[in-house]
Design a protein around this motif. Structure first.
Motif, PDB file in Angstrom:
ATOM      1  N   HIS A 143      47.969  78.095   2.337  1.00  0.00           N
ATOM      2  CA  HIS A 143      46.618  78.518   1.986  1.00  0.00           C
ATOM      3  C   HIS A 143      45.597  78.314   3.108  1.00  0.00           C
ATOM      4  O   HIS A 143      44.431  78.687   2.958  1.00  0.00           O
ATOM      5  CB  HIS A 143      46.142  77.865   0.686  1.00  0.00           C
ATOM      6  CG  HIS A 143      46.015  76.373   0.727  1.00  0.00           C
ATOM      7  ND1 HIS A 143      47.083  75.530   0.964  1.00  0.00           N
ATOM      8  CD2 HIS A 143      44.942  75.559   0.540  1.00  0.00           C
ATOM      9  CE1 HIS A 143      46.671  74.272   0.917  1.00  0.00           C
ATOM     10  NE2 HIS A 143      45.374  74.262   0.666  1.00  0.00           N
ATOM     11  N   GLU A 200      38.632  84.583   4.279  1.00  0.00           N
ATOM     12  CA  GLU A 200      38.581  84.859   2.847  1.00  0.00           C
ATOM     13  C   GLU A 200      38.437  83.531   2.097  1.00  0.00           C
ATOM     14  O   GLU A 200      38.544  82.455   2.687  1.00  0.00           O
ATOM     15  CB  GLU A 200      39.852  85.576   2.383  1.00  0.00           C
ATOM     16  CG  GLU A 200      40.054  86.954   3.010  1.00  0.00           C
ATOM     17  CD  GLU A 200      39.079  87.986   2.486  1.00  0.00           C
ATOM     18  OE1 GLU A 200      38.430  87.733   1.449  1.00  0.00           O
ATOM     19  OE2 GLU A 200      38.949  89.057   3.119  1.00  0.00           O
ATOM     20  N   THR A 201      38.186  83.613   0.791  1.00  0.00           N
ATOM     21  CA  THR A 201      38.105  82.416  -0.044  1.00  0.00           C
ATOM     22  C   THR A 201      39.107  82.523  -1.180  1.00  0.00           C
ATOM     23  O   THR A 201      39.493  83.634  -1.576  1.00  0.00           O
ATOM     24  CB  THR A 201      36.692  82.231  -0.630  1.00  0.00           C
ATOM     25  OG1 THR A 201      36.331  83.420  -1.346  1.00  0.00           O
ATOM     26  CG2 THR A 201      35.675  81.979   0.462  1.00  0.00           C
ATOM     27  N   PRO A 202      39.552  81.395  -1.722  1.00  0.00           N
ATOM     28  CA  PRO A 202      40.469  81.426  -2.870  1.00  0.00           C
ATOM     29  C   PRO A 202      39.851  82.187  -4.040  1.00  0.00           C
ATOM     30  O   PRO A 202      38.621  82.228  -4.182  1.00  0.00           O
ATOM     31  CB  PRO A 202      40.669  79.947  -3.202  1.00  0.00           C
ATOM     32  CG  PRO A 202      40.371  79.232  -1.929  1.00  0.00           C
ATOM     33  CD  PRO A 202      39.286  80.028  -1.267  1.00  0.00           C
ATOM     34  N   TYR A 218      43.614  81.531   4.102  1.00  0.00           N
ATOM     35  CA  TYR A 218      42.263  81.936   3.689  1.00  0.00           C
ATOM     36  C   TYR A 218      41.295  81.782   4.859  1.00  0.00           C
ATOM     37  O   TYR A 218      40.446  82.643   5.106  1.00  0.00           O
ATOM     38  CB  TYR A 218      41.774  81.071   2.522  1.00  0.00           C
ATOM     39  CG  TYR A 218      42.472  81.274   1.206  1.00  0.00           C
ATOM     40  CD1 TYR A 218      42.473  82.517   0.569  1.00  0.00           C
ATOM     41  CD2 TYR A 218      43.099  80.201   0.560  1.00  0.00           C
ATOM     42  CE1 TYR A 218      43.094  82.678  -0.661  1.00  0.00           C
ATOM     43  CE2 TYR A 218      43.722  80.365  -0.665  1.00  0.00           C
ATOM     44  CZ  TYR A 218      43.719  81.607  -1.272  1.00  0.00           C
ATOM     45  OH  TYR A 218      44.327  81.764  -2.492  1.00  0.00           O
TER      46      TYR A 218
END
Length: 496
Positions: free
Chosen positions: A400, A408-410, A403
């Motif tokens: 992760h 980007e974001t979760p 991201y």
């Protein structure tokens, strides 16, 4: 060969009387840099480090921790990463370099504490092995919250031994506050230390003078806590601050299945060795520095018992405080005969074997892929960018850190760290409208409907014990997604 051995031996036996803080720091920094440098180019060493980075990026983007994304750590850990990102941008090298600084400074102040309890020679070697133990064996090459909190605590202990004025005790309180606000379990050794110091103040004739200093230390601690709360108060999020930092960890620890019994063998071994050292008078029980270190060690062991487990990176908090007692005990052993010197030198050089392996890895990666940077957390996002694959609402069940690389974001707060999706007891503190982990997963897959999902080959997406979670997402992937690319162990799925 004999000349090389002679040079190494001379390095291992410096003129200890000529050592000063600057020289010691330089030596510790160079050792730490050599061991940790090849990991500057790794996507991640521990998944928690990736979470800290994306939490910090959210802060840099203008969102206080716990408001946009959420993780079970106090805010000073995220602030450490946020400051680096703010100044140096998205740089793995900058983050890992400051990891070297953390380790070298922690070892330096371990040396400083040792000077109050033992000889310069023993203190120096304790600090050297502190670098090794904070950098090797497991996921310690990354920058962990334990590295951050331990540095603040070690500096505080050094000042506690070397300073007397109320102003310095105020600063010590701030340092201890920074430590606890980096990792909450440091409240246990701090409480143990406070009880010891209060008892000491009561036993001395100058009670009021000593008590005043403790009050100033408490004020410093309270000021630091107030400073962390102020931004939340100004944004009307003070309940978020309180619940996320204090209530959530209590709820999490109360729900875990880990047993205190599992930690007892480790705790008994450490306490048994300390008792044997004091009973045999190898370690001087009357020494105030050693009393302080013992009290702190007991506090840290209590925190392990409360957690119900002893992970490798937890031990970062313990090493600086047990190394000095261990060094004193080892220094009382008979001197090693000269004929065994070569063996000792060989073992010392062999110790950072993990670093040697990683040097080979980054060179191989450079030859094969044209870059020193390696790992699926870097290679998968690179493939996504090059092939213009949809990244809106992308969902990383693994790697992760992607991201951050993709900017980007979760998809949800609970997905900040992939495993948090299953931590239902934390949902109320995230202000999560879903009540269960399955509901959260259902929301991500069927409401947000990410076009791209990243998983890991040969590994279940969630813990093996969580069969319902794994069964649900495996079936969903099979029905609604297709595997479009495998990069090493990284799996890229695209929605049908």
């Amino acid at each position: 060969m004999s000349k090389v051995l002679k040079n190494i031996t001379s390095f291992l036996n410096p003129n200890y009387q000529n050592l000063n803080w600057r020289t010691v720091f330089l030596a510790l920094f160079l050792i730490a840099f050599f061991i940790r440098f090849p990991f500057f180019f790794r996507d991640y060493v521990d998944r928690d480090e990736s979470t800290f980075i994306i939490m910090a990026q959210s802060w840099v983007d203008g969102h206080l921790p716990y408001t946009q994304l959420w993780d079970l750590k106090p805010p000073m850990t995220f602030l450490f990463f946020a400051l680096i990102i703010k100044v140096f941008g998205k740089s793995f090298i900058a983050i890992r370099f400051f990891g070297v600084i953390l380790v070298a400074l922690t070892a330096l102040f371990t040396y400083g504490i040792g000077r109050w309890a033992t000889s310069q020679k023993v203190s120096f070697w304790c600090s050297v092995f502190c670098v090794f133990l904070l950098s090797l064996f497991g996921s310690l090459q990354g920058v962990m919250s334990e590295h951050i909190c331990t540095l603040f605590f070690v500096i505080g202990v050094y000042l506690l031994l070397s300073k007397e004025s109320r102003g310095w005790y105020f600063a010590i309180g701030i340092l201890f506050g920074l430590s606890v606000m980096s990792k909450l379990n440091m409240a246990y050794p701090l409480l143990s230390l406070a009880i010891y110091l209060t008892w000491g103040a009561l036993a001395k004739r100058q009670f009021w003078h000593n008590f005043q200093r403790l009050v100033f230390m408490g004020i410093g601690f309270a000021v630091l806590l107030a400073l962390t709360a102020t931004p939340y108060y100004l944004q009307g999020e003070i309940t978020t601050w309180w619940e996320s930092i204090f209530e959530a960890p209590l709820a999490y620890s109360g729900s875990k299945q880990h047993s205190v019994i599992k930690t007892l063998p480790f705790v008994f071994v450490i306490l048994g060795l300390l008792y044997a050292g004091f009973a045999s008078k190898v370690i001087d029980f009357k020494s105030k520095p050693l009393q302080l270190l013992t009290v702190i060690t007991i506090g840290i062991l209590l925190s392990f018992m409360q957690a119900g487990k002893v992970n490798g990176h937890y031990l970062i908090q313990l090493y600086p405080f047990i190394l000095i007692a261990a060094g004193i005990a080892i220094s009382k052993l008979p001197l090693i005969k000269k004929k065994y010197t070569a063996i000792i030198v060989f073992l010392f050089v062999l110790l950072p074997a993990e670093a040697y392996v990683e040097y080979v890895n980054i060179i191989s990666n450079k030859i094969e892929k044209g870059t020193f940077f390696n790992g699926e957390g870097i290679d998968v996002p690179k493939y996504i960018i090059e092939n213009e694959i949809e990244t809106k609402n992308i969902f990383f069940t693994e790697y992760h850190i992607g991201y951050w690389v993709l900017d980007e974001t979760p998809p949800t707060k609970a997905a900040t760290h992939p495993s948090s999706i299953t931590r239902e007891e934390l949902f109320p503190f995230m202000k999560n409208p879903r009540k269960t982990g399955i509901e959260e997963l259902h929301y991500i897959l069927e409401e947000i409907r990410p076009k791209t999902i990243i998983a890991r080959k040969g590994k279940k997406i969630f813990d093996k014990k969580l069969e319902d979670f794994n069964s649900y997402i495996d079936n969903y992937l099979e029905k609604h997604y297709k595997l479009i690319k495998t990069i090493d162990r990284g799996l890229i799925y695209q929605r049908l």
